[in-house]
Design a protein around this motif. Structure first.
Motif, PDB file in Angstrom:
ATOM      1  N   THR A   1       0.804  -1.219   0.000  1.00  0.00           N
ATOM      2  CA  THR A   1       0.000   0.000   0.000  1.00  0.00           C
ATOM      3  C   THR A   1       0.840   1.274   0.000  1.00  0.00           C
ATOM      4  O   THR A   1       1.219   1.791   1.036  1.00  0.00           O
ATOM      5  CB  THR A   1      -0.961   0.011   1.216  1.00  0.00           C
ATOM      6  OG1 THR A   1      -0.200  -0.161   2.415  1.00  0.00           O
ATOM      7  CG2 THR A   1      -1.973  -1.112   1.135  1.00  0.00           C
TER       8      THR A   1
ATOM      9  N   GLU B   1       0.707  -0.745   7.168  1.00  0.00           N
ATOM     10  CA  GLU B   1      -0.104  -1.945   7.276  1.00  0.00           C
ATOM     11  C   GLU B   1      -1.072  -1.866   8.456  1.00  0.00           C
ATOM     12  O   GLU B   1      -2.065  -2.588   8.518  1.00  0.00           O
ATOM     13  CB  GLU B   1       0.883  -3.099   7.520  1.00  0.00           C
ATOM     14  CG  GLU B   1       0.547  -4.390   6.913  1.00  0.00           C
ATOM     15  CD  GLU B   1       1.797  -5.271   6.806  1.00  0.00           C
ATOM     16  OE1 GLU B   1       2.791  -4.852   6.181  1.00  0.00           O
ATOM     17  OE2 GLU B   1       1.773  -6.367   7.358  1.00  0.00           O
TER      18      GLU B   1
ATOM     19  N   ARG C   1      -4.704  -1.694   7.850  1.00  0.00           N
ATOM     20  CA  ARG C   1      -5.381  -2.970   7.623  1.00  0.00           C
ATOM     21  C   ARG C   1      -5.513  -3.723   8.941  1.00  0.00           C
ATOM     22  O   ARG C   1      -6.529  -4.359   9.204  1.00  0.00           O
ATOM     23  CB  ARG C   1      -4.619  -3.781   6.572  1.00  0.00           C
ATOM     24  CG  ARG C   1      -4.871  -3.282   5.163  1.00  0.00           C
ATOM     25  CD  ARG C   1      -3.986  -3.972   4.151  1.00  0.00           C
ATOM     26  NE  ARG C   1      -2.625  -3.434   4.181  1.00  0.00           N
ATOM     27  CZ  ARG C   1      -1.523  -4.158   4.004  1.00  0.00           C
ATOM     28  NH1 ARG C   1      -1.613  -5.449   3.789  1.00  0.00           N
ATOM     29  NH2 ARG C   1      -0.342  -3.579   4.026  1.00  0.00           N
TER      30      ARG C   1
ATOM     31  N   ASN D   1     -10.533  -2.458   4.899  1.00  0.00           N
ATOM     32  CA  ASN D   1     -10.525  -3.411   3.779  1.00  0.00           C
ATOM     33  C   ASN D   1      -9.803  -2.829   2.569  1.00  0.00           C
ATOM     34  O   ASN D   1      -9.757  -1.617   2.376  1.00  0.00           O
ATOM     35  CB  ASN D   1     -11.961  -3.711   3.304  1.00  0.00           C
ATOM     36  CG  ASN D   1     -12.738  -4.610   4.254  1.00  0.00           C
ATOM     37  OD1 ASN D   1     -13.946  -4.541   4.316  1.00  0.00           O
ATOM     38  ND2 ASN D   1     -12.051  -5.467   4.981  1.00  0.00           N
TER      39      ASN D   1
ATOM     40  N   GLN E   1     -14.109  -6.714  -1.951  1.00  0.00           N
ATOM     41  CA  GLN E   1     -12.852  -7.249  -1.439  1.00  0.00           C
ATOM     42  C   GLN E   1     -12.371  -8.353  -2.372  1.00  0.00           C
ATOM     43  O   GLN E   1     -13.174  -9.026  -3.025  1.00  0.00           O
ATOM     44  CB  GLN E   1     -13.084  -7.871  -0.067  1.00  0.00           C
ATOM     45  CG  GLN E   1     -13.087  -6.893   1.092  1.00  0.00           C
ATOM     46  CD  GLN E   1     -13.353  -7.662   2.376  1.00  0.00           C
ATOM     47  OE1 GLN E   1     -14.502  -7.884   2.712  1.00  0.00           O
ATOM     48  NE2 GLN E   1     -12.303  -8.068   3.061  1.00  0.00           N
TER      49      GLN E   1
ATOM     50  N   GLU F   1      -6.682  -9.126   4.064  1.00  0.00           N
ATOM     51  CA  GLU F   1      -5.804  -7.962   4.232  1.00  0.00           C
ATOM     52  C   GLU F   1      -4.539  -8.262   5.027  1.00  0.00           C
ATOM     53  O   GLU F   1      -3.706  -7.379   5.210  1.00  0.00           O
ATOM     54  CB  GLU F   1      -6.566  -6.808   4.898  1.00  0.00           C
ATOM     55  CG  GLU F   1      -7.507  -6.064   3.946  1.00  0.00           C
ATOM     56  CD  GLU F   1      -8.823  -6.782   3.737  1.00  0.00           C
ATOM     57  OE1 GLU F   1      -9.071  -7.794   4.424  1.00  0.00           O
ATOM     58  OE2 GLU F   1      -9.605  -6.344   2.861  1.00  0.00           O
ATOM     59  N   ARG F   2      -4.417  -9.485   5.541  1.00  0.00           N
ATOM     60  CA  ARG F   2      -3.223  -9.766   6.347  1.00  0.00           C
ATOM     61  C   ARG F   2      -2.380 -10.916   5.792  1.00  0.00           C
ATOM     62  O   ARG F   2      -1.767 -11.660   6.526  1.00  0.00           O
ATOM     63  CB  ARG F   2      -3.627 -10.029   7.806  1.00  0.00           C
ATOM     64  CG  ARG F   2      -4.134  -8.766   8.502  1.00  0.00           C
ATOM     65  CD  ARG F   2      -4.175  -8.915  10.003  1.00  0.00           C
ATOM     66  NE  ARG F   2      -5.089  -9.966  10.402  1.00  0.00           N
ATOM     67  CZ  ARG F   2      -4.716 -11.159  10.885  1.00  0.00           C
ATOM     68  NH1 ARG F   2      -3.448 -11.432  11.043  1.00  0.00           N
ATOM     69  NH2 ARG F   2      -5.608 -12.056  11.215  1.00  0.00           N
TER      70      ARG F   2
ATOM     71  N   GLU G   1       0.247 -10.082  -0.749  1.00  0.00           N
ATOM     72  CA  GLU G   1      -0.691  -8.958  -0.782  1.00  0.00           C
ATOM     73  C   GLU G   1      -0.412  -8.082  -2.019  1.00  0.00           C
ATOM     74  O   GLU G   1      -1.329  -7.710  -2.744  1.00  0.00           O
ATOM     75  CB  GLU G   1      -0.502  -8.138   0.506  1.00  0.00           C
ATOM     76  CG  GLU G   1      -1.660  -7.269   0.891  1.00  0.00           C
ATOM     77  CD  GLU G   1      -2.796  -8.049   1.546  1.00  0.00           C
ATOM     78  OE1 GLU G   1      -2.529  -8.884   2.434  1.00  0.00           O
ATOM     79  OE2 GLU G   1      -3.938  -7.816   1.161  1.00  0.00           O
TER      80      GLU G   1
ATOM     81  N   LEU H   1      -8.202   1.678  -0.140  1.00  0.00           N
ATOM     82  CA  LEU H   1      -7.975   1.207   1.229  1.00  0.00           C
ATOM     83  C   LEU H   1      -8.997   1.962   2.073  1.00  0.00           C
ATOM     84  O   LEU H   1      -8.917   3.178   2.236  1.00  0.00           O
ATOM     85  CB  LEU H   1      -6.538   1.515   1.677  1.00  0.00           C
ATOM     86  CG  LEU H   1      -6.179   1.145   3.117  1.00  0.00           C
ATOM     87  CD1 LEU H   1      -6.395  -0.337   3.380  1.00  0.00           C
ATOM     88  CD2 LEU H   1      -4.713   1.497   3.396  1.00  0.00           C
TER      89      LEU H   1
END
Lengths: 556, 250
Positions: free
Chosen positions: A328, A343, A346, A351, A359, A363-364, A370, A396
């Motif tokens: 991101t 991070e 998230r 989401n 989605q 997200e993890r 990712e 995001l």
């Protein structure tokens, strides 16, 4: 600039699906994690797996190893200065330990070496603290909560994140030293986010099985960096800092021990020699090489200089074929392109959603999975959000956090990013952020041992310049950890090395001469010189008109 | 992406800016930093993280026909037509050297190391000039009252760019004093994490040596199995959560 009317229209899709996504999050319903086999398939969309993005090295100790063109270009290059023009007989400074690099690893190393009685010179390319450490936001991992976590689980997570390729002894050192690193930072006065009774707040990060990410609001790295820099300054009797003085070569002695460096004063444009009994290389990463044209989160000086110097001195490189793209990075507004969005957003429940508001990935997942998922969604599935400048991004959904954790949470927990977006008239507690993967971290680097030693006696390394700890992919929160753990170890090991007695032989740059000859014989340099020192961002049209300007590499 | 490529993509209209009084035409959407590179500058000083947290690129500017002083970070501030700017890459500042180990977390420690604190005349120029919107005068006032915790909290977003020191009527370097307060507050006033000490003691006592030895000697396939089967702490659960099995714990 605020979102354009077109983007505001697209945000409606995110708003439409938000209530349902918030409900799912409240119920604990997540998109299932990918299995190890599914991860493997997904990673085919990761830039590391693009064959045309790399080539085998033609020279040096890791000849034949294929790495990114942008790094290979620097390793297959001649020295900036003809070694015959450097006068090694009259060093400008003599010291016990020379630390090259003024980020978290170099600063920790300097403090520990000084505490053990060594005189230290810390030389850095920009200012002391101008480093990726300063920019790390999300947190620092350590298993500190014994009722649910331990170095055992931390070890498993690190290995899984690195696709089980990591060097086990380095990982063992990382995870067993981690709690003591946190204790040291707490003792130095780092303001970790805590409960009133002193319990450290911890959250999940990508690829963690337990919540072990410690943090200081959303500027964890800056808080750590400014605190240990302050401590280094308190040791002014033993630690001298030379700013705007990047190292351009290591100096060995006649028996092949590392014995100092050639440095460049970027302001007076002089080259000078520092003689040292031991050298600690902590020069950081390579984001400013813009591998495969990616934007980057890295600071201005992240140009892989230490890799070049160490490699020329005979240290092989490992895991350098993998580079981390943070999933991101800001892709709009363009002025902020590449800047990292931690991070932690998230982790707090935001989401990732596509142009349709849906989605598409948990997200993890580990960072590489990712990032590959986002690239796949945008480039291969055609569900990216188009920006006004023709790029693609993914939403995001930060406003979700307000609904999950209460109004005002975004501003309180993410003050740095809240302010940054405010400047562009975007309120991220009400509007989502538009992101795309951004070049973030050099997973690999110079080969080293858990003691910080390399194959060159007297040369120790720590931090992002080192390779092996994180295998093929680093998890969030393990880099701030690695620089503190291995920075402290390198400082201690260097002091121990001095204490055992170092014979001081005649200084030599013969390894540079030999390397230049190898590069010439291979016919690969094309006149290039390295290290790069700083990137080239001057408008090319202006450069064409600078008829009498002289550039050596990127540096004027 | 380099500035040239960016410029081409944005295809924005050019606006005049005055770098240290000299006029350049630059694309309107650029930050000051990218605009200076577009104009032909190569940074050595005045450029650090390029992400708004390192404090290297403090910039002061005025707008044509406007008496006010404006400030910003060159890497974060978008150019405006007819802005007159200069970067301040370094500003001399007095920093006291002290022994952190023996320093008492008391107001007197701060007063002794930085007596100039009391030269503050509460003019508020520091707060006005801060590019991070830190309430500088508020933390200076907290320091004068001896409230280190409040000063630590209020100053938390400080990036130590030095602009406050450049405008201070009392000639102090506020950000160094705030750094001292944050260290004393974080290291000596805040409660210590007890769980942290316990884990360090367990590790020093060798509680995990066999467990880690076991993991290190596993084949990759065995390790993958253990990894896949490890229990995941629920995302929204409370800190007190405990795993079903105590295997792997001390």
């Amino acid at each position: 600039m605020p979102y354009t009317p077109e983007l505001k229209e697209l945000i409606k899709a995110v708003e439409r699906t938000r209530p349902e996504r918030v409900e799912r999050k409240r119920r604990g319903e997540e998109i299932p994690f990918l299995s190890l086999d599914e991860r493997k398939e997904r990673l085919k969309f990761h830039p590391d797996f693009k064959e045309e993005g790399r080539r085998p090295l033609q020279v040096g100790p890791s000849k034949g190893y294929a790495i990114a063109h942008e790094i290979a270009d620097l390793l297959e290059a001649g020295s900036r200065v003809d070694p015959d023009r450097i006068d090694l007989s009259a060093p400008a400074y003599t010291t016990d330990v020379l630390v090259i690099g003024g980020g978290g690893a170099g600063t920790s190393a300097a403090i520990l070496a000084a505490e053990r009685g060594a005189n230290v010179i810390l030389a850095t390319k920009l200012r002391h603290g101008d480093a990726n450490t300063m920019m790390a936001e999300g947190g620092i991992q350590a298993a500190t909560k014994g009722h649910k976590d331990s170095p055992y689980f931390h070890y498993l997570d690190v290995m899984g994140g690195g696709h089980f390729t990591n060097v086990p002894e380095l990982v063992e050192t990382l995870v067993t030293q981690a709690p003591d690193a946190i204790r040291w930072l707490e003792h130095q006065g780092v303001n970790f986010t805590k409960q009133a009774d002193g319990t450290l707040e911890t959250i999940h990060g990508g690829g963690t099985s337990r919540k072990r990410m410690h943090y200081a609001a959303d500027i964890t790295g800056a808080e750590i960096m400014r605190t240990i820099r302050d401590e280094a300054r308190n040791h002014a009797d033993r630690i001298s800092v030379l700013e705007f003085s990047p190292a351009v070569e290591l100096v060995l002695d006649e028996s092949g021990h590392c014995a100092g460096a050639v440095l460049y004063n970027m302001e007076t444009e002089e080259y000078f020699v520092i003689r040292a009994k031991a050298v600690i290389m902590a020069t950081g990463g390579c984001g400013r090489l813009h591998i495969q044209g990616f934007m980057t989160t890295n600071h201005y000086g992240a140009t892989a200089d230490g890799i070049v110097l160490g490699y020329r001195a005979g240290v092989p490189v490992a895991f350098l074929h993998t580079v981390q793209y943070h999933p991101t990075g800001i892709v709009f507004p363009e002025q902020a392109e590449g800047i990292l969005i931690t991070e932690k957003f998230r982790g707090a429940g935001a989401n990732l959603v596509n142009v349709e508001g849906n989605q598409f990935v948990n997200e993890r997942e580990p960072r590489d999975v990712e990032a590959a998922s986002i690239i796949k969604e945008c480039v291969h599935e055609g569900k990216g959000v188009p920006t006004p400048t023709g790029r693609l991004g993914i939403w995001l959904d930060s406003p979700m956090i307000e609904q999950l954790a209460g109004e005002g949470t975004v501003k309180r927990e993410f003050p740095g990013k809240y302010i940054l977006y405010k400047r562009f008239d975007i309120d991220i507690s009400k509007e989502p952020m538009l992101i795309y993967p951004t070049l973030h971290y050099q997973n690999g680097g110079l080969e080293f041992r858990p003691s910080g030693e390399t194959c060159v006696p007297g040369l120790f390394i720590a931090g992002e310049v080192a390779g092996g700890i994180h295998g093929a992919n680093r998890l969030m929160g393990n880099s701030l950890l690695d620089i503190i753990v291995f920075g402290r170890i390198a400082g201690t090991s260097a002091a121990d090395y001095l204490a055992a007695g170092v014979s001081e032989g005649k200084l030599s740059l013969d390894h540079v001469r030999a390397y230049n000859a190898e590069v010439d014989a291979a016919g690969v340099s094309d006149g290039r010189v390295a290290p790069a020192i700083i990137p080239n961002y001057t408008d090319p049209a202006v450069r064409e008109r600078q008829l009498t300007a002289h550039y050596v590499g990127n540096v004027r | 992406m380099d500035t040239a490529a960016l410029t081409e993509k944005v295809a924005a209209k050019a606006v005049p800016i005055y770098i240290m009084g000299k006029r350049y035409e630059v694309p309107e959407a650029l930050t000051i930093m990218k605009a200076m590179e577009y104009a032909g500058y190569q940074y050595i000083r005045g450029c650090g993280c390029r992400g708004g947290v390192c404090g290297a690129c403090a910039t002061v500017y005025r707008k044509a026909g406007d008496y006010k002083i404006y400030t910003g970070l060159a890497c974060q501030t978008v150019v405006e037509p007819d802005m007159y700017l200069a970067q301040i890459p370094f500003y001399p500042a007095n920093r006291a050297t002290y022994d952190f180990e023996s320093a008492e977390p008391t107001p007197e420690t701060v007063f002794k190391l930085y007596p100039e604190l009391f030269r503050c005349v509460a003019c508020n120029a520091c707060t006005k000039v801060c590019p991070m919107d830190v309430e500088v005068l508020d933390y200076v006032s907290a320091l004068k009252r001896g409230d280190l915790k409040a000063a630590a909290e209020i100053s938390f977003d400080c990036i130590q760019c030095g602009l406050c020191a450049s405008r201070c009527m009392g000639e102090m370097a506020q950000y160094h004093i705030a750094q001292l307060a944050r260290r004393l507050a974080g290291g000596k006033l805040a409660a210590k994490a007890e769980h942290l000490g316990k884990m360090c003691a367990d590790i020093e006592g060798g509680a995990f040596a066999d467990l880690l030895g076991g993991l290190k000697s596993m084949s990759v396939d065995e390790l993958k199995k253990v990894y896949t089967e490890r229990e995941m702490e629920p995302h929204m659960g409370a800190d007190e959560w405990t795993p079903a099995s105590s295997h792997g714990l001390a």
